[in-house]
Design a protein around this motif. Sequence first.
Motif, PDB file in Angstrom:
ATOM      1  N   GLU A   1      38.431 -32.312  73.977  1.00 59.29           N
ATOM      2  CA  GLU A   1      36.987 -32.220  73.753  1.00 59.29           C
ATOM      3  C   GLU A   1      36.239 -31.880  75.037  1.00 59.29           C
ATOM      4  N   ASP A   2      36.628 -32.528  76.147  1.00 52.07           N
ATOM      5  CA  ASP A   2      35.886 -32.330  77.389  1.00 52.07           C
ATOM      6  C   ASP A   2      36.106 -30.948  77.991  1.00 52.07           C
ATOM      7  N   LEU A   3      37.220 -30.302  77.679  1.00 53.53           N
ATOM      8  CA  LEU A   3      37.439 -28.920  78.111  1.00 53.53           C
ATOM      9  C   LEU A   3      36.795 -27.918  77.164  1.00 53.53           C
ATOM     10  N   GLY A   4      36.225 -28.403  76.068  1.00 56.61           N
ATOM     11  CA  GLY A   4      35.578 -27.508  75.123  1.00 56.61           C
ATOM     12  C   GLY A   4      36.551 -26.787  74.207  1.00 56.61           C
ATOM     13  N   LEU A   5      37.771 -27.316  74.072  1.00 57.20           N
ATOM     14  CA  LEU A   5      38.745 -26.691  73.175  1.00 57.20           C
ATOM     15  C   LEU A   5      38.381 -26.943  71.715  1.00 57.20           C
ATOM     16  N   CYS A   6      37.557 -27.957  71.490  1.00 58.66           N
ATOM     17  CA  CYS A   6      37.051 -28.274  70.157  1.00 58.66           C
ATOM     18  C   CYS A   6      35.747 -29.028  70.330  1.00 58.66           C
ATOM     19  N   GLY A   7      35.062 -29.304  69.248  1.00 57.68           N
ATOM     20  CA  GLY A   7      33.828 -30.070  69.317  1.00 57.68           C
ATOM     21  C   GLY A   7      34.092 -31.543  69.537  1.00 57.68           C
ATOM     22  N   GLN A   8      33.059 -32.274  69.944  1.00 57.86           N
ATOM     23  CA  GLN A   8      33.187 -33.712  70.126  1.00 57.86           C
ATOM     24  C   GLN A   8      33.561 -34.373  68.803  1.00 57.86           C
ATOM     25  N   GLY A   9      34.598 -35.192  68.847  1.00 56.54           N
ATOM     26  CA  GLY A   9      35.066 -35.881  67.651  1.00 56.54           C
ATOM     27  C   GLY A   9      36.114 -35.122  66.865  1.00 56.54           C
ATOM     28  N   ASP A  10      36.470 -33.906  67.335  1.00 54.75           N
ATOM     29  CA  ASP A  10      37.403 -33.072  66.572  1.00 54.75           C
ATOM     30  C   ASP A  10      38.794 -32.985  67.194  1.00 54.75           C
ATOM     31  N   ALA A  11      39.082 -33.807  68.204  1.00 55.82           N
ATOM     32  CA  ALA A  11      40.359 -33.683  68.911  1.00 55.82           C
ATOM     33  C   ALA A  11      41.555 -33.961  68.006  1.00 55.82           C
ATOM     34  N   ALA A  12      41.485 -35.052  67.238  1.00 60.65           N
ATOM     35  CA  ALA A  12      42.608 -35.387  66.358  1.00 60.65           C
ATOM     36  C   ALA A  12      42.838 -34.287  65.328  1.00 60.65           C
ATOM     37  N   LYS A  13      41.762 -33.723  64.818  1.00 57.79           N
ATOM     38  CA  LYS A  13      41.869 -32.629  63.845  1.00 57.79           C
ATOM     39  C   LYS A  13      42.540 -31.416  64.480  1.00 57.79           C
ATOM     40  N   LEU A  14      42.154 -31.101  65.723  1.00 58.19           N
ATOM     41  CA  LEU A  14      42.744 -29.965  66.423  1.00 58.19           C
ATOM     42  C   LEU A  14      44.254 -30.146  66.552  1.00 58.19           C
ATOM     43  N   LEU A  15      44.674 -31.369  66.866  1.00 59.48           N
ATOM     44  CA  LEU A  15      46.093 -31.672  67.008  1.00 59.48           C
ATOM     45  C   LEU A  15      46.819 -31.563  65.672  1.00 59.48           C
ATOM     46  N   GLN A  16      46.239 -32.175  64.652  1.00 59.81           N
ATOM     47  CA  GLN A  16      46.880 -32.182  63.336  1.00 59.81           C
ATOM     48  C   GLN A  16      47.021 -30.786  62.750  1.00 59.81           C
ATOM     49  N   GLU A  17      46.093 -29.908  63.064  1.00 59.98           N
ATOM     50  CA  GLU A  17      46.153 -28.530  62.577  1.00 59.98           C
ATOM     51  C   GLU A  17      47.247 -27.708  63.257  1.00 59.98           C
ATOM     52  N   GLY A  18      47.804 -28.250  64.346  1.00 62.22           N
ATOM     53  CA  GLY A  18      48.817 -27.518  65.089  1.00 62.22           C
ATOM     54  C   GLY A  18      48.253 -26.545  66.098  1.00 62.22           C
ATOM     55  N   SER A  19      46.931 -26.604  66.335  1.00 64.01           N
ATOM     56  CA  SER A  19      46.296 -25.651  67.240  1.00 64.01           C
ATOM     57  C   SER A  19      46.763 -25.799  68.675  1.00 64.01           C
ATOM     58  N   THR A  20      47.170 -27.025  69.069  1.00 64.37           N
ATOM     59  CA  THR A  20      47.578 -27.254  70.453  1.00 64.37           C
ATOM     60  C   THR A  20      49.082 -27.137  70.651  1.00 64.37           C
ATOM     61  N   SER A  21      49.816 -26.846  69.594  1.00 61.45           N
ATOM     62  CA  SER A  21      51.258 -26.669  69.691  1.00 61.45           C
ATOM     63  C   SER A  21      51.584 -25.248  70.149  1.00 61.45           C
ATOM     64  N   LEU A  22      52.798 -25.058  70.628  1.00 60.86           N
ATOM     65  CA  LEU A  22      53.248 -23.722  70.992  1.00 60.86           C
ATOM     66  C   LEU A  22      53.163 -22.824  69.769  1.00 60.86           C
ATOM     67  N   GLY A  23      52.483 -21.694  69.905  1.00 61.29           N
ATOM     68  CA  GLY A  23      52.235 -20.810  68.778  1.00 61.29           C
ATOM     69  C   GLY A  23      50.897 -21.041  68.119  1.00 61.29           C
ATOM     70  N   GLY A  24      50.208 -22.121  68.498  1.00 58.12           N
ATOM     71  CA  GLY A  24      48.885 -22.410  67.965  1.00 58.12           C
ATOM     72  C   GLY A  24      47.798 -21.654  68.691  1.00 58.12           C
ATOM     73  N   ARG A  25      46.552 -21.914  68.310  1.00 55.17           N
ATOM     74  CA  ARG A  25      45.417 -21.190  68.888  1.00 55.17           C
ATOM     75  C   ARG A  25      45.271 -21.443  70.369  1.00 55.17           C
ATOM     76  N   ILE A  26      45.471 -22.676  70.829  1.00 54.39           N
ATOM     77  CA  ILE A  26      45.299 -23.013  72.232  1.00 54.39           C
ATOM     78  C   ILE A  26      46.377 -24.038  72.620  1.00 54.39           C
ATOM     79  N   PRO A  27      47.586 -23.598  72.958  1.00 57.66           N
ATOM     80  CA  PRO A  27      48.648 -24.532  73.326  1.00 57.66           C
ATOM     81  C   PRO A  27      48.242 -25.407  74.513  1.00 57.66           C
ATOM     82  N   VAL A  28      48.534 -26.699  74.401  1.00 54.37           N
ATOM     83  CA  VAL A  28      48.222 -27.650  75.474  1.00 54.37           C
ATOM     84  C   VAL A  28      49.512 -28.350  75.892  1.00 54.37           C
ATOM     85  N   ASN A  29      49.744 -28.409  77.183  1.00 55.98           N
ATOM     86  CA  ASN A  29      50.918 -29.076  77.762  1.00 55.98           C
ATOM     87  C   ASN A  29      52.227 -28.532  77.197  1.00 55.98           C
TER      88      ASN A  29
END
Length: 377
Positions: free
Chosen positions: A289-317
Amino acid sequence: MGRSFVEYGAVAARAALADAGLQWRDIGSIVGADTVRGGYPGYVAGDVREGARLAGGPGCERVRSVRVRAQAINTARAQILSGLADVVLVVGADAAPKGFFRPAGGDRPDDPDWLRFRFSARPIRRTSGCTRVGGWPCTGHTGGLRAGQGEERRSGRAQPYARYRKPVTAEEVAASAVVADPLRLLDICATSDGGAALVLAGHGVRTSARVSDPVRIRAVSTVTPRYPNTVLDLPDIATDSAVAVQPAAETFRESIARAAYQEAGIGPDDLSFAEVYDLSTALELQWYEDLGLCGQGDAAKLLQEGSTSLGGRIPVNASGGLASFGEAVPAQAIAQVCELTCQLRGVAGDRQVTGARVGIAANQGLFGHGSAVVAVR
């Protein structure tokens, strides 16, 4: 494990020089990210003596040397931009004790780090204050933590330098011991030994022939906390009392991101991937949220959608993060930038982010300081 931090740093430094196709004699300056756990009083990893020991080669005692903490990469870049050196070696290494970190050097009532431990929670056993973990539920994104645990953690499996490479399932996390509710043991990174090193060079400096299109640092952001939240990184608590204060307009993590984006001339939508400081699963979610990868309160949703996984919209770590490496404090921010470099070169192997062009590494340290590096290809 069980070796001196100098040994870890020397191994990392030699690997960085070999990757750049350089020799010790090519280095104009050494910047060391310091540690308090090297067996010496005070912060010594990057002083002149330790710089020479890390270099491990003849004549290196004549090389310019400086020791810093969160400012290692920024200091190296400043030396290059100012003309003090053309090529700078940045090294960070630590040999950490087992268990949770605690303040070093005894009681220091004028030291904000000591105060943070002493006042963040009730005494545990015979020690004053608590481990740092005890304060995380007050600062991390615990509201969406349980919702965000439903994905297997597997990034470390593709990281050859990871300490922990076995995938961890959501069920294993949920079955591990509660440390500071709702954080469980497998939500929290381990302490670790380790080292990391980078070679920074000015424009026109020839390094390895295979690095024909070098990775470039576009921004380095370092932000100090905003008064009165300068000692305890807790919401709405003043440093000199327990009186509630008006919340800041943005968190210090948001300040770090904003400053980095402004200097680089980009925004979060321009990022290909991110490396963030995941001391705990809650803190990783907060960084989304603080990097602006999603809106405030949407971090868990971003993770569950697979957006932060390899191959997702914005891979993290994609590196595996601290969950896979453990925390070797002076090395961790440098290691993040090593991962930016691998990804942007396209040599990250099974963890490669497809088409990586812009990456950000974000880190934080004692009582609300932090930094971010934006690198581009």
